[in-house]
Write an enzyme that holds these catalytic residues in place. Structure first.
Site, PDB file in Angstrom:
ATOM      1  N   ASP A  11       0.869  -1.172   0.000  1.00 32.87           N
ATOM      2  CA  ASP A  11       0.000   0.000   0.000  1.00 32.87           C
ATOM      3  C   ASP A  11       0.907   1.223   0.000  1.00 32.87           C
ATOM      4  O   ASP A  11       1.790   1.351   0.852  1.00 32.87           O
ATOM      5  CB  ASP A  11      -0.891   0.028   1.247  1.00 32.87           C
ATOM      6  CG  ASP A  11      -1.987  -1.026   1.195  1.00 32.87           C
ATOM      7  OD1 ASP A  11      -2.157  -1.647   0.123  1.00 32.87           O
ATOM      8  OD2 ASP A  11      -2.668  -1.230   2.210  1.00 32.87           O
ATOM      9  N   ASP A 130     -13.967  -5.269  -3.849  1.00 30.91           N
ATOM     10  CA  ASP A 130     -13.935  -5.156  -2.386  1.00 30.91           C
ATOM     11  C   ASP A 130     -15.334  -5.467  -1.880  1.00 30.91           C
ATOM     12  O   ASP A 130     -16.283  -4.758  -2.215  1.00 30.91           O
ATOM     13  CB  ASP A 130     -13.537  -3.742  -1.959  1.00 30.91           C
ATOM     14  CG  ASP A 130     -12.103  -3.397  -2.351  1.00 30.91           C
ATOM     15  OD1 ASP A 130     -11.334  -4.326  -2.655  1.00 30.91           O
ATOM     16  OD2 ASP A 130     -11.760  -2.200  -2.349  1.00 30.91           O
TER      17      ASP A 130
END
Length: 258
Positions: A11, A130
Site C-alpha cells: 500500500d 472489495d
C-alpha cells in the site's frame, strides 16, 4: 498445470509504503522501490502496488515510483488505486506497470472495463472487487460490493458483478474481503470460492492472511489462482520462499526458485 502465484502487496501513500489495519491506522514500512527490489530478490511471482492516496496531485509521485520499480525489478507489477480514465491506465502502463487494477471506476461504469480491455488487452486489466458479507445468520451467504475503503455500500451483489466485469473483458479479479482485511483471521474463503467458481478468469485472494496455512486455504478451499498478502511479508513473519515451500508441501503447484 498453472502454478499458483504468491503476490506481496504494498500500500503506497505519498510515495511511501504503509500497511493499515482495515485501511486505517497507517504504519510507515519504508520506500516502495527498495521493498519491491527485496521482493524481487525473494522470488515473489508478482508485486501489487495499491495507491491509497490516489489524489490527482499525488499521481506524479506514483508514476515515478512505478517507473523506478519497473527499471529495478523483473517480476510483473500490478498497480491500482485512483484509476478513473483510459489515460490513467495508459500512463501507468507507459511507466512500466504490467497490469492495472480498476476498482470504483468499474463499479460506477462496467463499460469502462470493456473500453480498457479493448484498448490495452484483457491480459493487463484487473478488476478489484472489495466486498463484505451482508447475509444474516441462517441465510444463504451473500456479499455486496463496497467502495471508498469499505465505507460505502453499493447494493451490488459481488458475484453478479464479477460475472459482469469478466464478460466486459477483465482478465483477472482481485477479490478482497473488507471484513477480513487487516484482521489476520484468514481469507473469506466463501467469497473467494463463490467468485472463482462463477468466472473463467484467474482470481487473486486478498484480505486477512495471518499465517501460511491461510495461503494454502485460499487456493485449496477458495479456488483462487493466486494469493496476495501484506503484513506477514512486510514485517518479516514469513518469507516468500517459506510461503512457497509451505504451499508446495501442501500439494500446490508452485514456481520454486532453484
Amino acid at each position: 498445470m498453472l502454478k499458483t502465484r504468491v503476490i506481496p502487496c504494498l500500500d503506497v501513500k505519498d510515495g511511501r509504503v504503509v500497511k493499515g489495519v482495515q485501511f486505517l491506522d497507517l504504519r510507515d514500512a519504508g520506500d516502495p522501490v527498495e521493498a519491491a527490489k527485496a521482493y524481487d530478490r525473494a522470488g515473489a511471482d508478482e508485486l501489487c502496488f495499491l495507491d491509497i492516496t490516489a489524489s490527482h496531485e499525488a499521481r506524479g509521485i506514483l508514476l515515478d515510483v512505478v517507473q523506478r520499480t519497473a527499471e529495478a525489478c523483473f517480476m510483473p507489477l500490478t498497480v491500482g488505486g485512483g484509476v478513473r480514465t483510459v489515460e490513467d491506465i495508459r500512463a501507468l502502463l507507459l511507466a512500466g506497470a504490467d497490469k492495472v487494477s480498476i476498482n470504483t471506476a468499474a463499479v460506477n461504469n462496467p463499460d469502462f472495463v470493456a473500453e480498457a480491455a479493448e484498448k490495452f488487452g484483457a491480459q493487463c486489466i484487473v478488476v478489484a472487487i472489495d466486498a463484505k458479507r451482508v447475509s444474516g445468520p441462517g441465510e444463504p451467504p451473500r456479499w455486496e460490493i463496497f467502495t471508498h475503503g469499505g465505507r460505502r455500500a453499493t447494493g451490488i451483489d459481488a458475484v453478479a458483478f464479477a460475472r459482469t466485469v469478466t464478460a466486459r473483458g477483465a482478465g483477472e479479479l482481485l477479490v478482497t474481503s473488507m471484513d477480513r482485511d487487516g484482521m489476520r483471521s484468514g481469507y473469506d474463503l466463501g467469497l473467494t470460492r463463490a467468485i472463482a467458481d462463477a468466472v473463467s478468469v484467474p482470481v487473486i485472494a486478498s484480505g486477512g492472511v495471518g499465517g501460511l496455512d491461510d495461503l494454502v486455504a485460499g487456493v485449496a478451499e477458495g479456488h483462487a489462482s493466486a494469493v496476495l498478502a501484506a503484513s506477514i511479508f512486510h514485517f518479516g513473519e514469513a518469507t516468500v520462499a517459506q510461503a512457497k515451500a509451505h504451499m508446495a508441501a501442501a500439494g500446490l503447484a508452485m514456481r520454486l526458485d532453484p
